[in-house]
Motif scaffolding. Structure first.
Motif, mmCIF file in Angstrom:
data_model
loop_
_atom_site.group_PDB
_atom_site.id
_atom_site.type_symbol
_atom_site.label_atom_id
_atom_site.label_comp_id
_atom_site.label_asym_id
_atom_site.label_seq_id
_atom_site.Cartn_x
_atom_site.Cartn_y
_atom_site.Cartn_z
ATOM 1 N N UNK A 200 0.859 -1.180 0.000
ATOM 2 C CA UNK A 200 0.000 0.000 0.000
ATOM 3 C C UNK A 200 0.897 1.232 0.000
ATOM 4 N N UNK A 201 0.840 1.993 -1.083
ATOM 5 C CA UNK A 201 1.658 3.198 -1.138
ATOM 6 C C UNK A 201 3.143 2.876 -1.234
ATOM 7 N N UNK A 202 3.945 3.697 -0.586
ATOM 8 C CA UNK A 202 5.401 3.573 -0.715
ATOM 9 C C UNK A 202 5.927 2.329 0.012
ATOM 10 N N UNK A 203 7.142 1.952 -0.345
ATOM 11 C CA UNK A 203 7.778 0.820 0.302
ATOM 12 C C UNK A 203 7.975 1.087 1.787
ATOM 13 N N UNK A 204 7.876 0.052 2.620
ATOM 14 C CA UNK A 204 8.157 0.242 4.049
ATOM 15 C C UNK A 204 9.638 0.459 4.302
ATOM 16 N N UNK A 205 9.938 1.114 5.404
ATOM 17 C CA UNK A 205 11.323 1.269 5.855
ATOM 18 C C UNK A 205 11.773 0.052 6.655
ATOM 19 N N UNK A 206 10.806 -0.597 7.288
ATOM 20 C CA UNK A 206 11.079 -1.758 8.148
ATOM 21 C C UNK A 206 10.063 -2.842 7.820
ATOM 22 N N UNK A 207 10.533 -4.082 7.699
ATOM 23 C CA UNK A 207 9.605 -5.207 7.576
ATOM 24 C C UNK A 207 9.959 -6.244 8.630
ATOM 25 N N UNK A 208 8.925 -6.801 9.265
ATOM 26 C CA UNK A 208 9.106 -7.918 10.185
ATOM 27 C C UNK A 208 8.513 -9.156 9.537
ATOM 28 N N UNK A 209 9.102 -10.312 9.841
ATOM 29 C CA UNK A 209 8.677 -11.555 9.190
ATOM 30 C C UNK A 209 8.596 -12.685 10.196
#
Length: 281
Positions: free
Chosen positions: A94-103
């Motif tokens: 949604x919208x711009x890329x995240x700065x942080x991703x958790x998995x």
């Protein structure tokens, strides 16, 4: 003579550089180790009353925006401009890329080994060497930490004892005075030690599928004990919302929204536990 003096200085510099680097490393580690989690610090405090004004016209500079993207992925936008995506597989954007991703590692719908290389912070809730992931990072205005949980080796078999120890994580995001938790692909009840490690949660994202993660009874018990001001369901599949609401009890109100984004601050938390159903759940 001058050349000899310069050579001596170069040698001395090469000897002191590693020491300086080690000192810098120790200073960075010290700063991280001395950070005190506000969510853990207040976990033993009594309930605090919060004024309700969820429909304020003016934007709050301390507001956090939480947007449901799909499956177990929520986007969290902090007041400082950091964007986080939870249980990120790359399928929901949604919208711009995240700065942080958790998995999380239970299924490929909760992680990707090939995230967009432009994402600066990729946080795995597991480690490949079998040791528990240990995450404690200050990124912009948000402090991110984790509490590891075990996962089943075979999806859908909640009674199996063949568990992968520390295979996944509950992630906690501390920002703007809020304690936000994402339970991830949770497969088992939480013991007292894990509840203590999580601390107080103002907002919690809860899987309510009732099969692939936990039974509805099991996840309802955890939801009641956490007693967060806001419960955001996820990982729903075909679970009737009425059934989940019946299991967690009458002390939880329900608030069905027509939008996908919740904008909330510490001052606008509801004064009693509320399940907020965002569009798309």
């Amino acid at each position: 003579m001058l050349r000899s003096f310069a050579a001596i200085l170069a040698v001395l510099g090469s000897l002191t550089a590693p020491v300086a680097a080690q000192d810098a490393s120790r200073q960075d580690t010290s700063r991280q180790d001395t950070y005190r989690s506000e969510c853990q610090a207040v976990s033993n405090a009594g309930p605090r009353a919060m004024p309700v004004s969820l429909r304020r016209a003016a934007a709050d500079t301390n507001e956090v925006a939480i947007t449901y993207a799909g499956h177990s992925t929520y986007f969290i936008d902090t007041p400082g401009g950091i964007r986080i995506a939870t249980d990120y597989s790359g399928d929901y954007q949604i919208g711009r890329l995240p700065d942080v991703v958790t998995m999380n590692h239970a299924h490929s719908t909760h992680y990707t080994l090939f995230p967009d290389p432009r994402i600066p912070h990729v946080l795995h809730g597991w480690r490949d060497d079998g040791q528990p992931a240990q995450i404690a990072k200050q990124i912009g205005d948000v402090y991110i930490r984790n509490v590891t949980t075990d996962i089943r080796r075979y999806p859908g078999d909640e009674s199996s004892a063949d568990m992968i120890r520390d295979g996944n994580s509950i992630f906690i995001f501390e920002v703007a005075g809020l304690c936000i938790g994402h339970l991830g692909h949770l497969h088992h009840a939480l013991d007292d030690a894990r509840f203590a490690a999580i601390g107080r949660l103002d907002i919690v994202m809860v899987p309510i599928d009732g099969t692939y993660t936990m039974s509805l009874d099991g996840i309802s018990d955890i939801t009641r004990r956490l007693r967060a001001s806001v419960v955001l369901p996820m990982h729903r599949f075909a679970t009737p919302l009425e059934e989940f609401m019946h299991r967690i009890g009458k002390q939880f109100a329900i608030d069905v929204r027509t939008e996908r984004t919740l904008r909330i601050s510490r001052d606008t938390l509801p004064d009693s536990p509320t399940v907020i159903i965002l569009d798309g759940i």
